[in-house]
Design an enzyme around this catalytic site. Structure first.
Site, short mmCIF file in Angstrom:
data_model
loop_
_atom_site.label_atom_id
_atom_site.label_comp_id
_atom_site.label_asym_id
_atom_site.label_seq_id
_atom_site.Cartn_x
_atom_site.Cartn_y
_atom_site.Cartn_z
N SER A 10 0.86 -1.19 0.00
CA SER A 10 0.00 0.00 0.00
C SER A 10 0.90 1.24 0.00
CB SER A 10 -0.84 0.00 1.28
OG SER A 10 -1.51 1.24 1.41
N TYR A 59 -2.44 -1.96 10.41
CA TYR A 59 -2.41 -2.05 8.95
C TYR A 59 -1.10 -1.47 8.41
CZ TYR A 59 -3.95 -1.47 4.08
OH TYR A 59 -4.06 -1.52 2.71
N1 LIG Z 1 -8.70 -0.28 -2.08
C1 LIG Z 1 -7.68 0.46 -1.71
O1 LIG Z 1 -7.80 1.70 -1.70
C2 LIG Z 1 -6.36 -0.17 -1.33
C3 LIG Z 1 -5.27 0.71 -1.13
C4 LIG Z 1 -4.03 0.17 -0.79
C5 LIG Z 1 -3.89 -1.21 -0.64
N2 LIG Z 1 -4.96 -2.04 -0.83
C6 LIG Z 1 -4.73 -3.47 -0.65
O2 LIG Z 1 -5.24 -4.18 -1.77
C7 LIG Z 1 -5.65 -5.48 -1.36
C8 LIG Z 1 -7.06 -5.72 -1.87
O3 LIG Z 1 -7.93 -4.79 -1.24
P1 LIG Z 1 -9.31 -4.31 -1.88
O4 LIG Z 1 -9.32 -2.86 -1.90
O5 LIG Z 1 -9.56 -5.06 -3.14
O6 LIG Z 1 -10.31 -4.77 -0.73
P2 LIG Z 1 -11.65 -5.64 -0.76
O7 LIG Z 1 -12.49 -5.23 -1.92
O8 LIG Z 1 -12.21 -5.57 0.62
O9 LIG Z 1 -11.11 -7.13 -1.06
C9 LIG Z 1 -10.29 -7.79 -0.12
C10 LIG Z 1 -10.01 -9.21 -0.58
O10 LIG Z 1 -9.18 -9.83 0.40
C11 LIG Z 1 -9.83 -11.00 0.90
N3 LIG Z 1 -9.61 -11.08 2.34
C12 LIG Z 1 -9.87 -10.12 3.28
N4 LIG Z 1 -9.53 -10.56 4.51
C13 LIG Z 1 -9.06 -11.83 4.34
C14 LIG Z 1 -8.56 -12.82 5.22
N5 LIG Z 1 -8.47 -12.63 6.56
N6 LIG Z 1 -8.15 -13.99 4.71
C15 LIG Z 1 -8.24 -14.22 3.38
N7 LIG Z 1 -8.71 -13.34 2.49
C16 LIG Z 1 -9.11 -12.16 2.96
C17 LIG Z 1 -11.30 -10.85 0.56
O11 LIG Z 1 -11.82 -12.14 0.32
P3 LIG Z 1 -13.14 -12.78 1.04
O12 LIG Z 1 -13.80 -11.69 1.85
O13 LIG Z 1 -13.97 -13.23 -0.12
O14 LIG Z 1 -12.58 -13.87 1.87
C18 LIG Z 1 -11.25 -10.05 -0.74
O15 LIG Z 1 -11.10 -10.89 -1.84
C19 LIG Z 1 -5.52 -5.52 0.17
O16 LIG Z 1 -4.31 -6.15 0.52
C20 LIG Z 1 -5.48 -4.04 0.54
O17 LIG Z 1 -4.79 -3.83 1.74
C21 LIG Z 1 -6.19 -1.54 -1.17
#
Ligand SMILES: NC(=O)c1ccc[n+]([C@@H]2O[C@H](COP(=O)([O-])OP(=O)(O)OC[C@H]3O[C@@H](n4cnc5c(N)ncnc54)[C@H](OP(=O)(O)O)[C@@H]3O)[C@@H](O)[C@H]2O)c1
Length: 268
Positions: A132, A145
């Site tokens: 991130s 986080y």
């Molecule tokens: N969106 C942003 O602005 C942003 C910014 C920086 C970094 N990120 C990073 O990008 C990645 C994806 O995030 P996103 O924005 O796509 O969020 P999201 O839409 O909430 O998706 C999160 C994904 O991670 C899985 N997940 C969550 N907790 C988990 C656990 N304890 N064990 C296994 N799987 C788990 C969920 O799968 P299920 O719920 O189906 O199990 C889902 O597929 C994350 O690592 C996040 O930190 C996101």
């Protein structure tokens, strides 16, 4: 096409958000994808679904064994799954903090270690750690986080140096804000008498996410990085977050950076 370089991929968190966009991009590029969720019914069509919970070591090992056996060798691991906890440190007690580290650092590290064995033996492969921009610009009230992702970025850097002569590429993929369900699935811990600062920061996060780019942009950036075939840090997001802020941050003093961060988050 990506399938010239990578035939098979294990992608964690394939059910929604960035992971779902990555899965669709990889499938369109002809890559065979094994994708994980805690609920396999949520994994998109075309992806071989596997159950994996980052807080359950057995499920990580089982998902890895299945993907490796069924695919005949995973060429690309995308460690994408993760969620956040919002609240004053340690947000949910010390055990709440530790759970963030288990999920964001220890789980992906375990998968990375497993993947490395096979990739080294075959002399090729790529491991992507989705960290991130919070690594460079930590978010207040998200210490677990920030800490987990910073640890993961350090691991990616270290591993990239170690594996560079083994034919294994390591990418630290750093998204800025993207419009996904990330905030909705975030555990928000309100301790009694939650400070007004926390409320202000939360509303900034909500506002930024609502205006953030679509996950397809992150998938496009990941595709580009994979085609380039070089390891290292890849920033992805809006021009301000992924380009301008990291560039300007090089020139300011630490004190100035902290003052600007406080203003950005509405902390005066
Ligand atoms: N969106 C942003 O602005 C942003 C910014 C920086 C970094 N990120 C990073 O990008 C990645 C994806 O995030 P996103 O924005 O796509 O969020 P999201 O839409 O909430 O998706 C999160 C994904 O991670 C899985 N997940 C969550 N907790 C988990 C656990 N304890 N064990 C296994 N799987 C788990 C969920 O799968 P299920 O719920 O189906 O199990 C889902 O597929 C994350 O690592 C996040 O930190 C996101």
């Amino acid at each position: 096409m990506l399938d010239i370089r990578y035939r098979t991929c294990l992608l964690t968190g394939a059910s929604t958000g960035l992971g779902e966009a990555f899965a669709r991009m990889l499938l369109a590029e002809g890559v065979r994808v094994w994708g994980t969720s805690r609920d396999v019914a949520r994994v998109p069509a075309g992806v071989r679904p596997l159950r994996l919970d980052l807080e359950d070591t057995d499920s990580i090992e089982e998902a890895w064994r299945t993907a490796e056996a069924e695919s005949g060798g995973i060429d690309l691991l995308v460690n994408n799954a993760g969620s956040g906890v919002f609240g004053g440190f340690p947000a949910g007690g010390v055990s709440g903090f530790e759970r963030q580290i288990d999920q964001l650092l220890k789980g992906p590290a375990r998968l990375g270690a497993r993947a490395l064995e096979g990739m080294r033996a075959r002399g090729r492969g790529c491991i992507v750690f989705v960290t991130s921009l919070a690594v460079e610009f930590p978010i207040p009230f998200m210490a677990g986080y920030d800490g987990g992702k910073a640890g993961l970025a350090a691991l990616a850097c270290s591993l990239g140096l170690e594996a560079r002569t083994d034919g294994v590429t390591v990418i630290d993929f750093r998204p800025g804000d993207y419009r996904t369900g990330f905030n909705q699935s975030m555990a928000r811990i309100s301790e009694a008498g939650e400070v007004a600062d926390a409320t202000r920061v939360w509303s900034v996060l909500e506002r930024k996410l609502a205006r953030a780019p679509e996950p397809t942009r992150a998938a496009r950036d990941l595709r580009r990085a994979l085609l380039r075939g070089r390891g290292g840090v890849v920033r992805s997001g809006s021009f301000f977050q992924a380009r301008l802020a990291p560039f300007l941050a090089r020139f300011g003093t630490e004190r100035l950076r902290r003052r600007l961060a406080a203003r950005y988050f509405g902390l005066g």
